[in-house]
Design a protein around this motif. Sequence first.
Motif, PDB file in Angstrom:
ATOM      1  N   TYR A  68       0.804  -1.113   0.088  1.00  0.00           N
ATOM      2  CA  TYR A  68      -0.093  -0.057  -0.018  1.00  0.00           C
ATOM      3  C   TYR A  68       0.829   1.217   0.127  1.00  0.00           C
ATOM      4  CZ  TYR A  68       0.739   0.424   5.159  1.00  0.00           C
ATOM      5  OH  TYR A  68       1.378   0.419   6.323  1.00  0.00           O
ATOM      6  N   ASN A  70       1.749   3.667   1.844  1.00  0.00           N
ATOM      7  CA  ASN A  70       1.869   4.302   3.160  1.00  0.00           C
ATOM      8  C   ASN A  70       2.179   5.535   3.399  1.00  0.00           C
ATOM      9  OD1 ASN A  70       4.109   3.111   2.693  1.00  0.00           O
ATOM     10  ND2 ASN A  70       4.612   3.212   4.857  1.00  0.00           N
ATOM     11  N   LYS A  71       2.761   6.423   2.273  1.00  0.00           N
ATOM     12  CA  LYS A  71       3.223   7.526   2.330  1.00  0.00           C
ATOM     13  C   LYS A  71       2.249   8.474   1.051  1.00  0.00           C
ATOM     14  CE  LYS A  71       7.824   5.916   3.238  1.00  0.00           C
ATOM     15  NZ  LYS A  71       7.756   4.346   2.928  1.00  0.00           N
ATOM     16  N   MET A  81      -4.154   0.005  -2.374  1.00  0.00           N
ATOM     17  CA  MET A  81      -3.942  -1.089  -1.284  1.00  0.00           C
ATOM     18  C   MET A  81      -4.134  -2.309  -1.970  1.00  0.00           C
ATOM     19  SD  MET A  81      -5.911   0.496   2.202  1.00  0.00           S
ATOM     20  CE  MET A  81      -5.009  -0.603   3.217  1.00  0.00           C
ATOM     21  N   ASN A 198       2.204  11.329  11.143  1.00  0.00           N
ATOM     22  CA  ASN A 198       1.230  10.263  11.160  1.00  0.00           C
ATOM     23  C   ASN A 198      -0.136  10.812  10.658  1.00  0.00           C
ATOM     24  OD1 ASN A 198       0.475   7.576  12.211  1.00  0.00           O
ATOM     25  ND2 ASN A 198      -0.645   8.842  13.634  1.00  0.00           N
ATOM     26  N   THR A 251      -7.753  -1.105   8.933  1.00  0.00           N
ATOM     27  CA  THR A 251      -6.489  -0.212   9.110  1.00  0.00           C
ATOM     28  C   THR A 251      -6.288  -0.332  10.880  1.00  0.00           C
ATOM     29  OG1 THR A 251      -7.776   1.862   8.981  1.00  0.00           O
ATOM     30  CG2 THR A 251      -6.493   0.992   7.010  1.00  0.00           C
ATOM     31  N   LEU A 254      -3.044  -1.816  11.482  1.00  0.00           N
ATOM     32  CA  LEU A 254      -1.955  -1.211  11.044  1.00  0.00           C
ATOM     33  C   LEU A 254      -1.534  -0.193  11.977  1.00  0.00           C
ATOM     34  CD1 LEU A 254      -2.825  -0.435   7.203  1.00  0.00           C
ATOM     35  CD2 LEU A 254      -1.434  -2.431   8.201  1.00  0.00           C
ATOM     36  N   THR A 255      -2.303   0.546  12.321  1.00  0.00           N
ATOM     37  CA  THR A 255      -2.380   1.644  13.703  1.00  0.00           C
ATOM     38  C   THR A 255      -1.525   0.861  14.716  1.00  0.00           C
ATOM     39  OG1 THR A 255      -4.039   2.850  12.693  1.00  0.00           O
ATOM     40  CG2 THR A 255      -3.041   3.324  15.002  1.00  0.00           C
ATOM     41  N   LYS A 259       2.130   0.935  11.562  1.00  0.00           N
ATOM     42  CA  LYS A 259       2.322   0.802  10.072  1.00  0.00           C
ATOM     43  C   LYS A 259       1.235   1.855   9.454  1.00  0.00           C
ATOM     44  CE  LYS A 259       5.714  -2.205   9.914  1.00  0.00           C
ATOM     45  NZ  LYS A 259       6.871  -1.630   9.470  1.00  0.00           N
ATOM     46  N   ASN A 260       0.862   2.967  10.394  1.00  0.00           N
ATOM     47  CA  ASN A 260      -0.023   3.816   9.647  1.00  0.00           C
ATOM     48  C   ASN A 260       0.578   4.570   8.602  1.00  0.00           C
ATOM     49  OD1 ASN A 260      -2.653   5.074  10.024  1.00  0.00           O
ATOM     50  ND2 ASN A 260      -2.389   5.310  12.163  1.00  0.00           N
ATOM     51  N   PHE A 261      -0.478   5.381   7.909  1.00  0.00           N
ATOM     52  CA  PHE A 261      -0.138   6.162   6.700  1.00  0.00           C
ATOM     53  C   PHE A 261       0.686   7.279   7.407  1.00  0.00           C
ATOM     54  CE2 PHE A 261      -3.843   3.759   5.278  1.00  0.00           C
ATOM     55  CZ  PHE A 261      -3.720   3.688   4.087  1.00  0.00           C
ATOM     56  N   SER A 501       9.817  -1.244   3.939  1.00  0.00           N
ATOM     57  CA  SER A 501       9.146  -0.185   4.580  1.00  0.00           C
ATOM     58  C   SER A 501       9.931   1.346   4.262  1.00  0.00           C
ATOM     59  CB  SER A 501       8.980  -0.286   6.175  1.00  0.00           C
ATOM     60  OG  SER A 501       8.241  -1.408   6.389  1.00  0.00           O
TER      61      SER A 501
END
Length: 967
Positions: A68, A70-71, A81, A198, A251, A254-255, A259-261, A501
Amino acid sequence: MRRLQEQNNKGSQHVSRPIIAVLVTLLATLAMVVPLGLSALSAGQANAIDGQDETASRKPLLYRMLGYNNKLDSYQDELRMDFILRVKHNEFDPSCANSTGGADTRGSCNLAFAYQYKGSEYPAYYRRIKYLNTIASASSSDQPWSGAYKWAQNRDEYFTVHTIINSGLYDYLTISIEGDLALKNSADASYYQPGGANEPVNIYAVVGQQKGTLSCLVPGSSWNWVAGINDCATFNPDTMINAPDRVSNITSTLTADGKNFTLYMQTCQGTGADLQCSGPYSWVGWDGNPLLYGGSQSNWGMVTDYGFPDYNSLTLGKMPGSDPGVAPPRSFFAYWLNVRGSTIYNPDGICSETNSYYYQWVALKDSEWVPVDELTPKPVLVTGQQPSPNSLTTTVGAEVQASRYSAFNLPKQPDNPNEMFATDKDGNPMPAQKADGSINFKEAKAKQGLDGYFKMVTWPVTTNRDGSACTVSPEVYNPERKGLVGIRDGMNSSDIERNLSAGWTINSAFYKYDVPRPKDPTITNIENDADGSLDASGSVYTSKLDPVISGECTPSKDAAHPNKVVLYGEDPANPISDGQSQNGGDLVKTADTWGFKLGEVECKVDPKSKQGGSWQIQDTNKQYPSPDPGNKYDGYRRYHAWEIETTSGFGLTSFFSNVGTAYFVSGENVPDASKFSVTVPHTVNGSLPASSAVTFKGVASPVYTAWSSGKLGMTDSKMAISMKQNTASDWTSLLTTPANTFQRDAAVNTSSAVTDSTTGLTLSLTKTADSNWSWSLNIPADKFSGYNGGDETQMYDFQVEMINPMNIRSGPASIERKVDITPTTLTLERYDVFQVAGKAYKYVDGDTKVPETKGTVVHVTWPDNTGTDVTVGDQGLWQAVPPEGVNQGEFTAQVLSDDAESADPKGGFQGGNQSASVSHALEFRPSNSALPLTGGWPLSVLKILSLMALGLVGFVACLRNRQESRH
């Protein structure tokens, strides 16, 4: 990326117990109850671990994030995703939207997503993501690539499902999402930091009936997706989820895992040494920026399973399609942006140039990330990106620059020196990199044994404007300097995760992706009275209604999380599908035919096993619910098993094993000897008629008759017929019926015949009732030898046994009969008018003579056609006196029947052997051999002469006495 574990999906598992503090008796009771509660808790935890308990959760669960973006850039913000979602089996049907229209625009499908369209700036604003079908349907008249082509042209908020992978009670959906975002464009100074800030983005998966599942504006007011309304400006997940058992925030995991956006701001803050920027930004792409195959966003979640047609671009002209497993040329891209290009706010050009970058295609193999060896076994450095020097200060409007200068999967272009064309050290295209720029993922997967998911990760290379080294936050601007670029074979998983990552995932593709599951176990043995090994048809005959089923399996590499084997017995109402042991698609379609769960055991390490492990589970025959009658004799049960892994926490299953079939057989019934009969042939005029045979008859009523249906079928019992001479010690086999002699489906009155391949004898049969056959066996007369004159050597036992499919014999049934097929031979030794006489005997063992049995009747026919019956006496002697007045002519003597069999069991006379007749003319005078005192005269004559001699002697004696008295 590492596998994402389910977090708190089962809820609290603590047992609530009342606190008892007053009564001692209740404390004693509690002491008994607590251990039971702990035991139940342990059992519940075991089911939660493997995920294969009997009740599947409907709550969707993120199984794994594959790739995904993520940035996110605050202006050019897009949602991309690829992930795997676990749902209850059969919860989602991909055919809810056909591959022609392709889209679920009215909420008719049982799966959709709702996400925070505006992120933290307006957290209550959500947008719906709809389904677009890319799975080819065999029933569709459209081209198989129709859905995949539509997905490559997508520009809106859609998701697609690449594959549905069944694993026990759950389906694992491989999903790609594309959607727009409208995140904040400006923020406080804390957002302007290297690596971004974040920025949580909640994404809710909604399964099942969509209407009424979520509210909008206020609780209870339905988010009317059926009307095509995709946006809700006011959605509160805490109060507006009306079916929490069918909705989850995918998500949130992920949080929880950090691994959040992260949000990259579109500009920088400050000047000179105080310049604060998020860092280089890899262009994500949207709509036709840049222009790719299909004219839109083909680069994300590309479905290569079916190939692609040619595409005619108004700008670029004809763009070639591709074969299945191949991504067309110009379907992927890379372009890096750097907003530190201002000569005013960054006069020294510190870290302003990102004109080079690394990229690498990576893939999953057995769920672990590896380089794609056939394409980019190591990161590829691309140089010469334009424009140079860089003057970019904002990402607003950067689509023009990205469209013009992006690198594509194309051979090197004259107007664009940078390229994304993988070559070896000699400049030749890598095996999966085709000369026209297309990429053969099918070849890469096959040669390396990959799972089928591919993603391209890229890392920036940044310098100062004058070409000197950039030293600002190397993890962000120059990750290669920190060893954060690329992955290689043999790298440990934590380093792989770290490096991936640190990069940006920009392109991804699928080719027949499948979640790695445990290897299928094997059923090798079903307990019976022998070794129980399955035969070539995969079946075993057994007398055990509760057999132990066993086989081989693959043990877990992690002893703390062993693999388990689960055994199922077939439900006759829903027979096992043959396709269940072949592929996931058929497994999904036929999941209702798994059968009844019979048990679950750990796969134990076994050095003797080809798979490395072994297992065994008993079918207790107590787990079949009504109306299934359970295992019964003259029936069968089919079994199959699968293996479950416990390492991931989700209980992935293998495909089903081979099918093992147990045919249940009991002992056969003893044949009914009262229905046996034996008919013995006899000689006529001293000889057996041609083809004479002893006929043995009876009735067979086998318990097991032959039947077949598809790949199933039970063989019939065999019938074995043998005989034994009373003086012999061993039985002589006459005939054993072959398989399929007794056909269950044969019509009554059907006649058949079977021949024993060893003896050549033929059995004739006629079906007289459903399970009854009359039979007859002709045994050639030459089988009855060894008669030595004694009665015992003429007595035979005829025996029948039934042999069930396990080759277990019934008790024997037999009948004893005398078989006398040796004729009498008569001789004449006197033939005058006073007497005829001779001897009766038999030839045995060649030329050896034995006297005929005493009492055998010899019939003499005189010249006047009258007859006399006389019996054989000692030593075979017989004699007869001609009737008064018969003094000339020819007489005959013959044994008409030697009474060899006397009476049969029902009292009927069977008859015996007839001798050849002998004859001679009567003579008036006795022969010389019959003169007086030679032993040939009749006894009566000798008696008369003796009396006359005695009288004469007496008379002489009287005269002499009288003379003596006178003196």
